[in-house]
Design a protein around this motif. Structure first.
Motif, short mmCIF file in Angstrom:
data_model
loop_
_atom_site.label_atom_id
_atom_site.label_comp_id
_atom_site.label_asym_id
_atom_site.label_seq_id
_atom_site.Cartn_x
_atom_site.Cartn_y
_atom_site.Cartn_z
N SER A 6 39.11 41.53 52.66
CA SER A 6 39.45 39.79 52.71
C SER A 6 40.33 39.28 51.81
O SER A 6 40.36 39.97 50.45
N ASN A 8 39.55 36.86 49.74
CA ASN A 8 38.51 36.62 48.73
C ASN A 8 38.02 37.99 47.71
O ASN A 8 38.18 37.71 46.51
N GLU A 9 38.13 38.99 48.40
CA GLU A 9 37.96 40.19 47.57
C GLU A 9 38.97 40.43 46.82
O GLU A 9 38.81 40.91 45.57
N LEU A 11 41.13 38.42 45.58
CA LEU A 11 41.00 37.34 44.35
C LEU A 11 39.96 37.78 43.54
O LEU A 11 40.44 37.64 42.04
N VAL A 12 38.94 38.44 43.74
CA VAL A 12 37.99 38.61 42.91
C VAL A 12 38.51 39.85 41.98
O VAL A 12 38.42 39.97 40.92
N LYS A 23 43.30 31.42 41.98
CA LYS A 23 42.88 30.43 43.01
C LYS A 23 44.03 30.40 44.08
O LYS A 23 45.15 30.48 43.76
#
Length: 144
Positions: A6, A8-9, A11-12, A23
């Motif tokens: 994803s 989000n993964e 971005l982490v 962000k």
């Protein structure tokens, strides 16, 4: 098991590697930014591609809007999220040399864009251009 990394993964992982939070850019679903303590700006683009077995490659689009955004930052990184929880990480300056206006395509959905071909043999090319650069496809082994 989820077969796709994803945004989000990514971005982490990118935030942890940089020691600075990425962000999402407002209004963008696969583009993020970070500002370092030195005021250096970094853009991150993370398109997805499934594997196309008959062609032996992945491919993803980079739009002219994404191209312009990547060029507007001090530093830019492209992380291609590939089917099977794999990824390719490239500095934009290394990749953008392959983008030429004669390789650009147009579609109603993507507008002006380029097709980025990621081959199993560790090379990446843009459009029908025969020039390529080496890349490394890596398996993501983090949390799922």
């Amino acid at each position: 098991m989820q077969n796709e990394l994803s945004v989000n993964e990514i971005l982490v992982v990118a935030s942890e590697a940089a020691g600075n939070e990425y962000k999402l850019i407002k209004g963008k679903t696969i583009m993020a930014e970070s500002v370092l303590d030195t005021d250096e700006t970094i853009a991150l683009c993370t398109p997805y591609s499934k594997y196309h077995a008959p062609q032996g490659m992945y491919w993803a689009d980079i739009t002219s809007v994404q191209y312009d955004i990547l060029n507007s930052y001090d530093t830019a990184i492209v992380i291609f999220r590939l089917q099977g929880r794999k990824m390719v990480i490239l500095h934009w300056n290394d990749l953008k040399e392959l983008f030429r206006t004669d390789n650009m395509r147009y579609s109603e959905r993507a507008g002006n864009h380029w097709k980025v071909h990621i081959h199993d043999d560790g090379r990446i090319r843009v459009g029908k251009n025969s020039n390529s650069i080496p890349c490394k496809i890596v398996q993501y082994t983090g949390k799922q």
